[in-house]
Design a protein around this motif. Sequence first.
Motif, PDB file in Angstrom:
ATOM      1  N   MET A   1      22.328 -29.059  15.062  1.00 27.92           N
ATOM      2  CA  MET A   1      21.227 -28.183  14.628  1.00 27.92           C
ATOM      3  C   MET A   1      20.475 -27.668  15.860  1.00 27.92           C
ATOM      4  SD  MET A   1      17.823 -29.235  12.445  1.00 27.92           S
ATOM      5  CE  MET A   1      18.446 -29.204  10.788  1.00 27.92           C
ATOM      6  N   PRO A   2      20.248 -26.341  15.930  1.00 28.13           N
ATOM      7  CA  PRO A   2      19.501 -25.827  17.091  1.00 28.13           C
ATOM      8  C   PRO A   2      18.099 -26.457  17.144  1.00 28.13           C
ATOM      9  CG  PRO A   2      20.367 -24.043  15.724  1.00 28.13           C
ATOM     10  CD  PRO A   2      20.593 -25.304  14.968  1.00 28.13           C
ATOM     11  N   LYS A   3      17.643 -26.691  18.369  1.00 21.75           N
ATOM     12  CA  LYS A   3      16.366 -27.413  18.504  1.00 21.75           C
ATOM     13  C   LYS A   3      15.181 -26.578  18.025  1.00 21.75           C
ATOM     14  CE  LYS A   3      17.828 -30.916  21.638  1.00 21.75           C
ATOM     15  NZ  LYS A   3      18.998 -30.683  22.439  1.00 21.75           N
ATOM     16  N   TRP A   4      15.316 -25.226  18.098  1.00 20.65           N
ATOM     17  CA  TRP A   4      14.198 -24.417  17.614  1.00 20.65           C
ATOM     18  C   TRP A   4      14.016 -24.591  16.115  1.00 20.65           C
ATOM     19  CZ3 TRP A   4      15.253 -20.818  13.907  1.00 20.65           C
ATOM     20  CH2 TRP A   4      16.535 -20.296  13.842  1.00 20.65           C
ATOM     21  N   LEU A   5      15.128 -24.925  15.423  1.00 22.91           N
ATOM     22  CA  LEU A   5      15.013 -25.160  13.979  1.00 22.91           C
ATOM     23  C   LEU A   5      14.217 -26.442  13.703  1.00 22.91           C
ATOM     24  CD1 LEU A   5      18.373 -24.324  12.180  1.00 22.91           C
ATOM     25  CD2 LEU A   5      16.090 -23.552  11.597  1.00 22.91           C
ATOM     26  N   VAL A   6      14.371 -27.429  14.593  1.00 20.87           N
ATOM     27  CA  VAL A   6      13.610 -28.678  14.440  1.00 20.87           C
ATOM     28  C   VAL A   6      12.116 -28.379  14.624  1.00 20.87           C
ATOM     29  CG1 VAL A   6      13.315 -31.039  15.278  1.00 20.87           C
ATOM     30  CG2 VAL A   6      15.573 -29.972  15.372  1.00 20.87           C
ATOM     31  N   ILE A   7      11.808 -27.554  15.643  1.00 18.81           N
ATOM     32  CA  ILE A   7      10.403 -27.187  15.888  1.00 18.81           C
ATOM     33  C   ILE A   7       9.862 -26.394  14.698  1.00 18.81           C
ATOM     34  CG2 ILE A   7       8.858 -25.860  17.420  1.00 18.81           C
ATOM     35  CD1 ILE A   7       9.970 -28.358  18.765  1.00 18.81           C
TER      36      ILE A   7
END
Lengths: 269, 325
Positions: A1-7
Motif C-alpha cells: 500500500m502506498p504510504k500516502w494512502l496510510v497518511i
Amino acid sequence: MPKWLVILDRNMRKWFRDRRSLIWSFVLPLVIFLMGTIFGGTITGNQIIILRESHGPFSDTLIQTITELRSSNDRIFKISYTEDFESARRQVELGHAQAVLYIPQDFDRNLTLRENAMLHLQIDNSNPLVSREMSSIFLELTSKMGISLQIDQAFEKQFDYIHFFASAVPASIATMAAYQATGMPIVQDKEKGVWKRYVVTPVSNWDLVVGDVIGGTVKTMVSSTLAYAITVILIDYNYIGAESVLNGFFLILISVVGWVGTSILIAQG
Amino acid sequence: MVNNTKGGSLNQQPPTIEIRGLTKNYGNLLAVDHIDLDVYEGEIFGILGPNGAGKTTMINVLTTLLRPTEGTAKVLGFDVEKQAKEIRKKIGVVFQNTILEDDLTARETIDIHARLYGVPKEDREKRIRELLDLFHLEDRQNDLVGTFSGGMKRRLEVANGILHDPKVLFLDEPTVGLDPQSREVVWRYIEKINREKRMTILLTTHYMDEADRLCDRVGLIDNGRIVALGTPKSLKADVSPEEVIEVELESPNEEAIRKIKRIGFVKEVISEGNTFRITVERGGKIFSQIIEQLNNEKIEIRSIFLRETTLNDVFLHYTGREIRD
C-alpha cells in the motif's frame, strides 16, 4: 500500500472523530448562506410608477387590483402616476423608483377584442432581491387576470445576490475550509510534536504531502460542494444548465486543491 | 578529557552508534559541544544530565530530525546527514513528551505505524496482537488514546517504537511524568526487549535511579559535553569507593565542617546550606564518630543517614552541581 494512502487513512479517521472539524465542514456553508440572506437586501418602501395610456374597464380593474394590493402591502410598495415615460424611466435610473408599469394605449381595446394584451414592467435590477420580489408580485397578478407581462431590466448588468453567491461564497468557503481542514491540523500536529513522529519513520516528504493534500481536498470539498449545491438549487439549475454546473464544480475543485496546497505550505513554513 | 569512545570489552565489535566531534548550535547557544561517543550492539546506554544539558538535541540529531552543525554521527554505519532514510527504516524512537494522537485508537495507532514501516500485511495483525498483549493494552485496544492514562500512553509509545523490530531504540526521557508504579512497568518492558531482542537502546534521562537501574553504561552530560562515562558502578567507584553520610543541621556551621574533616577516613566534605555530604571510607564506624563529634560541640542535628554513592554524587563531583539543578 502506498504510504500516502496510510497518511490519508489517518487524516480521514481523525476528521470523522473530530466534532469541531465536522461541524465546521457542514455548518459553515449554511451559516454563510444564512448571513448572506439576512444582509441580502430589503423589499420595503419601494416606489412603483404607473404610466396609464389606456382607459377602459380592464385597465380600471387592473389599477383597482394594484391599489388594493398596495393597501394590503403598505410597507412593501407605494404607487404614483405619471404621463411621461422618459421621466419615469429616469426616476428608476436614479434609484428614486424601483419599477415603472406601462399600460399601453391598445390594452383595453385588445382585451375587448380578445386579442393579446400586454403590460410592460421596467424594473430596477440593481437590487436583485427587490426586483425578484416585484417581478413575482406582478407576474402573479397578471397571470390571474390572463394578461401577458413583459419585464424589462433597467440596467444591462445584473447584480444578483445569488449570482454573487454562486461564485464568491463557495470560493470563500474553499479558502477558509482549506486552511481549517489542512493548515490548522498540521500546525496543531507540529505544535504537539505529532509531526516529528511521522518524520522519523521511513515515509517520504512526498507521501506526507500527497496524503495531506488529498485528505485536505476531500474535507474541503465537502464544505464547498455543500455551499455550491445550495447555490445551484437557489439559482435554478434549469436556468444555468448542466454544463455550467459541472464547470463551476470543476473550478471549485481546482480552487480547493490550490488553497489546500497553499495552506500546507503556510503551515509547514 | 574523557575518552568517550572506550567501552572496555564492549569495543571489540564495531559500534552501533558512532559519534565524532558532534556539535549542534542554535544561533549562539551551543547545545551539543564536540561529543565523541561509541554505543555498542545490545547495550543500554544512558545519557544522564539535567534539563537543558543537550540530551534531547543529541537524540534529535541521531534520529535525523536535526542536522549537526559540526562533526559526524553514524547509526548502524549510516551517516545521519547523508543516509537519513536508511537510518529511519532501522530505528525506533520514543519521544520525551507523549505525542500520540488522541483521535485514534490504540490499535489504529500501531496499525498506521506498522504500515508506514512496511510491515507485511500477513505479519501485521499478529504483530499488533503481540504488542497489545506485551504492553497490557489488549482490553483497551479499541478505545481512543485520548481516554488513556499517562502510563498507558507511554506504554503505547514504546509499543509503537518497537513494532518494526528496530535494531536501535532511542528513548528520550521514557518515564518523565509517570508515577512510580508506571515507571517500574516501563522499566521492565525496556529490560525485557533489550534482553529478548538484543536491541541496542540509547536513552536519555535526568533520573539517576533510572540510569542506575537500566543502563549498562552511562554518559554524564553537562552544558553539551560528556563529562564522565562508564558503567554506573565504575563511575561511582571512581568518584568514591565507599559511602556517603548526609547530615542536616539546624543551622549552617563552619566549625562543624572543620572538625568533621579532621576525622580519619573522611575523604571529602561538601556543604550546601545546612546540609553536609561527607564521603567516607568506612561508613559504619565513622557514622558514630561524626554524631559524637557534633554532640560534643553541642551542634544540633536535624537528620543524619548513611547511604551508598549515587550517580548524583558523581555528577556533583564532576560539575559542582546536582542533576536536579
